[in-house]
Scaffold this motif. Sequence first.
Motif, PDB file in Angstrom:
ATOM      1  N   GLU A 190       0.822  10.055   8.879  1.00 40.02           N
ATOM      2  CA  GLU A 190       1.805  11.098   8.571  1.00 40.02           C
ATOM      3  C   GLU A 190       3.208  10.516   8.472  1.00 40.02           C
ATOM      4  O   GLU A 190       3.996  10.927   7.604  1.00 40.02           O
ATOM      5  N   ALA A 191       3.534   9.568   9.335  1.00 36.13           N
ATOM      6  CA  ALA A 191       4.846   8.920   9.262  1.00 36.13           C
ATOM      7  C   ALA A 191       4.976   8.127   7.956  1.00 36.13           C
ATOM      8  O   ALA A 191       6.053   8.104   7.332  1.00 36.13           O
ATOM      9  N   PHE A 192       3.880   7.500   7.531  1.00 37.10           N
ATOM     10  CA  PHE A 192       3.889   6.762   6.263  1.00 37.10           C
ATOM     11  C   PHE A 192       4.093   7.714   5.092  1.00 37.10           C
ATOM     12  O   PHE A 192       4.847   7.421   4.161  1.00 37.10           O
ATOM     13  N   PHE A 193       3.441   8.889   5.128  1.00 37.38           N
ATOM     14  CA  PHE A 193       3.627   9.878   4.073  1.00 37.38           C
ATOM     15  C   PHE A 193       5.085  10.351   4.019  1.00 37.38           C
ATOM     16  O   PHE A 193       5.644  10.557   2.941  1.00 37.38           O
ATOM     17  N   ASP A 194       5.683  10.541   5.184  1.00 38.25           N
ATOM     18  CA  ASP A 194       7.059  11.050   5.226  1.00 38.25           C
ATOM     19  C   ASP A 194       8.053  10.038   4.675  1.00 38.25           C
ATOM     20  O   ASP A 194       9.078  10.426   4.097  1.00 38.25           O
ATOM     21  N   ASN A 195       7.736   8.755   4.839  1.00 42.76           N
ATOM     22  CA  ASN A 195       8.666   7.720   4.382  1.00 42.76           C
ATOM     23  C   ASN A 195       7.880   6.497   3.911  1.00 42.76           C
ATOM     24  O   ASN A 195       7.796   5.491   4.623  1.00 42.76           O
ATOM     25  N   PRO A 196       7.276   6.572   2.729  1.00 40.40           N
ATOM     26  CA  PRO A 196       6.484   5.429   2.237  1.00 40.40           C
ATOM     27  C   PRO A 196       7.377   4.214   1.972  1.00 40.40           C
ATOM     28  O   PRO A 196       8.309   4.287   1.161  1.00 40.40           O
ATOM     29  N   ARG A 197       7.098   3.143   2.675  1.00 38.98           N
ATOM     30  CA  ARG A 197       7.848   1.907   2.471  1.00 38.98           C
ATOM     31  C   ARG A 197       6.884   0.731   2.412  1.00 38.98           C
ATOM     32  O   ARG A 197       5.862   0.731   3.095  1.00 38.98           O
ATOM     33  N   PRO A 198       7.213  -0.291   1.595  1.00 34.38           N
ATOM     34  CA  PRO A 198       6.333  -1.468   1.479  1.00 34.38           C
ATOM     35  C   PRO A 198       6.499  -2.410   2.660  1.00 34.38           C
ATOM     36  O   PRO A 198       6.980  -3.539   2.518  1.00 34.38           O
ATOM     37  N   THR A 199       6.112  -1.955   3.826  1.00 29.75           N
ATOM     38  CA  THR A 199       6.231  -2.791   5.020  1.00 29.75           C
ATOM     39  C   THR A 199       5.275  -3.976   4.918  1.00 29.75           C
ATOM     40  O   THR A 199       4.358  -4.002   4.098  1.00 29.75           O
ATOM     41  N   ARG A 200       5.481  -4.928   5.789  1.00 28.26           N
ATOM     42  CA  ARG A 200       4.615  -6.103   5.818  1.00 28.26           C
ATOM     43  C   ARG A 200       3.170  -5.696   6.044  1.00 28.26           C
ATOM     44  O   ARG A 200       2.251  -6.245   5.419  1.00 28.26           O
ATOM     45  N   GLU A 201       2.956  -4.706   6.919  1.00 28.60           N
ATOM     46  CA  GLU A 201       1.595  -4.282   7.240  1.00 28.60           C
ATOM     47  C   GLU A 201       0.920  -3.628   6.031  1.00 28.60           C
ATOM     48  O   GLU A 201      -0.254  -3.921   5.734  1.00 28.60           O
ATOM     49  N   ILE A 202       1.642  -2.759   5.321  1.00 27.34           N
ATOM     50  CA  ILE A 202       1.071  -2.091   4.147  1.00 27.34           C
ATOM     51  C   ILE A 202       0.770  -3.108   3.056  1.00 27.34           C
ATOM     52  O   ILE A 202      -0.283  -3.043   2.393  1.00 27.34           O
ATOM     53  N   ARG A 203       1.655  -4.061   2.862  1.00 24.66           N
ATOM     54  CA  ARG A 203       1.422  -5.076   1.829  1.00 24.66           C
ATOM     55  C   ARG A 203       0.219  -5.949   2.182  1.00 24.66           C
ATOM     56  O   ARG A 203      -0.527  -6.371   1.294  1.00 24.66           O
ATOM     57  N   LYS A 204       0.002  -6.200   3.471  1.00 23.22           N
ATOM     58  CA  LYS A 204      -1.165  -6.983   3.885  1.00 23.22           C
ATOM     59  C   LYS A 204      -2.454  -6.219   3.579  1.00 23.22           C
ATOM     60  O   LYS A 204      -3.441  -6.817   3.139  1.00 23.22           O
ATOM     61  N   LEU A 205      -2.455  -4.910   3.795  1.00 22.80           N
ATOM     62  CA  LEU A 205      -3.639  -4.122   3.493  1.00 22.80           C
ATOM     63  C   LEU A 205      -3.896  -4.067   1.997  1.00 22.80           C
ATOM     64  O   LEU A 205      -5.056  -4.129   1.559  1.00 22.80           O
ATOM     65  N   THR A 206      -2.838  -3.971   1.216  1.00 25.16           N
ATOM     66  CA  THR A 206      -2.982  -3.969  -0.242  1.00 25.16           C
ATOM     67  C   THR A 206      -3.542  -5.308  -0.710  1.00 25.16           C
ATOM     68  O   THR A 206      -4.432  -5.361  -1.575  1.00 25.16           O
ATOM     69  N   ARG A 207      -3.048  -6.376  -0.126  1.00 27.58           N
ATOM     70  CA  ARG A 207      -3.553  -7.711  -0.475  1.00 27.58           C
ATOM     71  C   ARG A 207      -5.034  -7.837  -0.115  1.00 27.58           C
ATOM     72  O   ARG A 207      -5.822  -8.398  -0.880  1.00 27.58           O
ATOM     73  N   ARG A 208      -5.403  -7.290   1.025  1.00 28.30           N
ATOM     74  CA  ARG A 208      -6.804  -7.353   1.471  1.00 28.30           C
ATOM     75  C   ARG A 208      -7.714  -6.599   0.499  1.00 28.30           C
ATOM     76  O   ARG A 208      -8.819  -7.054   0.184  1.00 28.30           O
ATOM     77  N   LEU A 209      -7.251  -5.471  -0.008  1.00 30.05           N
ATOM     78  CA  LEU A 209      -8.048  -4.697  -0.951  1.00 30.05           C
ATOM     79  C   LEU A 209      -8.189  -5.431  -2.278  1.00 30.05           C
ATOM     80  O   LEU A 209      -9.269  -5.459  -2.879  1.00 30.05           O
ATOM     81  N   ILE A 210      -7.107  -6.038  -2.755  1.00 29.79           N
ATOM     82  CA  ILE A 210      -7.167  -6.816  -4.000  1.00 29.79           C
ATOM     83  C   ILE A 210      -8.123  -7.998  -3.837  1.00 29.79           C
ATOM     84  O   ILE A 210      -8.888  -8.327  -4.756  1.00 29.79           O
ATOM     85  N   ALA A 211      -8.108  -8.640  -2.676  1.00 33.32           N
ATOM     86  CA  ALA A 211      -9.016  -9.768  -2.433  1.00 33.32           C
ATOM     87  C   ALA A 211     -10.465  -9.316  -2.520  1.00 33.32           C
ATOM     88  O   ALA A 211     -11.326 -10.015  -3.075  1.00 33.32           O
ATOM     89  N   ASP A 212     -10.766  -8.137  -1.979  1.00 32.06           N
ATOM     90  CA  ASP A 212     -12.136  -7.639  -2.041  1.00 32.06           C
ATOM     91  C   ASP A 212     -12.510  -7.273  -3.469  1.00 32.06           C
ATOM     92  O   ASP A 212     -13.648  -7.506  -3.895  1.00 32.06           O
ATOM     93  N   ALA A 213     -11.561  -6.719  -4.207  1.00 32.16           N
ATOM     94  CA  ALA A 213     -11.823  -6.422  -5.625  1.00 32.16           C
ATOM     95  C   ALA A 213     -12.134  -7.703  -6.385  1.00 32.16           C
ATOM     96  O   ALA A 213     -13.076  -7.749  -7.198  1.00 32.16           O
ATOM     97  N   ASN A 214     -11.388  -8.764  -6.116  1.00 35.39           N
ATOM     98  CA  ASN A 214     -11.626 -10.038  -6.803  1.00 35.39           C
ATOM     99  C   ASN A 214     -13.007 -10.595  -6.479  1.00 35.39           C
ATOM    100  O   ASN A 214     -13.675 -11.175  -7.345  1.00 35.39           O
ATOM    101  N   ARG A 215     -13.454 -10.415  -5.249  1.00 31.65           N
ATOM    102  CA  ARG A 215     -14.809 -10.851  -4.874  1.00 31.65           C
ATOM    103  C   ARG A 215     -15.856 -10.118  -5.709  1.00 31.65           C
ATOM    104  O   ARG A 215     -16.817 -10.727  -6.203  1.00 31.65           O
ATOM    105  N   LEU A 216     -15.646  -8.828  -5.900  1.00 32.37           N
ATOM    106  CA  LEU A 216     -16.606  -8.047  -6.673  1.00 32.37           C
ATOM    107  C   LEU A 216     -16.502  -8.337  -8.167  1.00 32.37           C
ATOM    108  O   LEU A 216     -17.514  -8.291  -8.876  1.00 32.37           O
ATOM    109  N   TYR A 217     -15.318  -8.644  -8.658  1.00 31.94           N
ATOM    110  CA  TYR A 217     -15.199  -9.071 -10.055  1.00 31.94           C
ATOM    111  C   TYR A 217     -16.041 -10.324 -10.284  1.00 31.94           C
ATOM    112  O   TYR A 217     -16.744 -10.453 -11.292  1.00 31.94           O
ATOM    113  N   PHE A 218     -15.974 -11.257  -9.329  1.00 31.61           N
ATOM    114  CA  PHE A 218     -16.771 -12.483  -9.439  1.00 31.61           C
ATOM    115  C   PHE A 218     -18.263 -12.163  -9.447  1.00 31.61           C
ATOM    116  O   PHE A 218     -19.028 -12.703 -10.246  1.00 31.61           O
TER     117      PHE A 218
END
Length: 352
Positions: A190-218
């Motif tokens: 809820e705090a993230f919804f109220d103030n969405p910011r590209p924090t280090r933690e959010i960017r790490k999760l986004t990177r983790r999701l992209i890495a998993d997508a790349n595994r499946l592309y392979f």
Amino acid sequence: MIDPADLEHCKASIRTGSYSFHAASRLLPGRVRDPALALYAFCRLTDDAVDLTHEKTEAVLMLGERLDAIYRGQPRNTPTDRAFAAVVEDFEMPRTLPEALLEGMAWDAMEKRYHTLSDVYAYSARVAAAVGVMMTVLMRVRCPHALARACDLGVAMQLTNIARDVGEDARARRIYLPLDWLAQAGIDIEAFFDNPRPTREIRKLTRRLIADANRLYFRSEPGVAALPFACRPGIFAARNIYGGIGREVARRHYDSINTRAYTTKGQKIGWLIQSTLETLVVSVMPRSAVLYGKPLPECAYLVEAAAERLPSDNPWGEGRAGELIAVLAQLEAKRRQAQPVAALVEERKRAI
């Protein structure tokens, strides 16, 4: 056959609403491209009907009625429905596949959230992998291995979409990242919804999701070689365009909140050329063992629904039920064979 006027309507809706698919579809042969345009137009209609209205529940229920009418052979009198009905009839499209897509839309209408990566896979199976399997059916391919890899590609594309749209979704108070990832990172939703910011933690999760997508592309790539030769450039193009979106997210340091990753027309043209070259390469390379990997568990039911049914050697039926019936039949036959012998023994005992 799809009515030409209906097909033109489908082409127009895709041209203005799905640039990536429209670009990739140019490399598909006409016999696949035309029904694929009808399929994507119907899928786009389904997606927009839920996303662009406040009455999401009513929209999903109405789509269910439209799908039911199509499978009864009585489509609603609209170009998109008539075109998709023609595709369903011509290709014997398993109903499980568009129903999976509809279920994914229902989950969106319910504003469902996903606790684990497996839950995100289950959602992606419905809204993306189901489309990949339907595309494979349009190519007249029912090999379970090719279908499994099509699912990998569909899920990878959806993970890329989720990673690209983190900010857009948050501003709409939606979240598709696994909730257990957020909890581990100490992120209050809820705090993230109220103030969405590209924090280090959010960017790490986004990177983790992209890495998993790349595994499946392979994992998906060997499946392209199992498709008809003329279809391979178009599928490689779709894979490369979506993979390019993921690379754009990475180039922006996984900040999907302040900016939304996109690809240029020039990049798309480059990937179309690359896709043609990749088709030539895979045609002379030995088949990868990755092709034979099991489907994602969340996608297995889609593969089962579309896979070609091979003739069974068991006259009692297929699957575990058939095996059990066969064993019981053998026991029954053994018992009947034993009965005359037992009777003879009793007769001899009485004679003695």
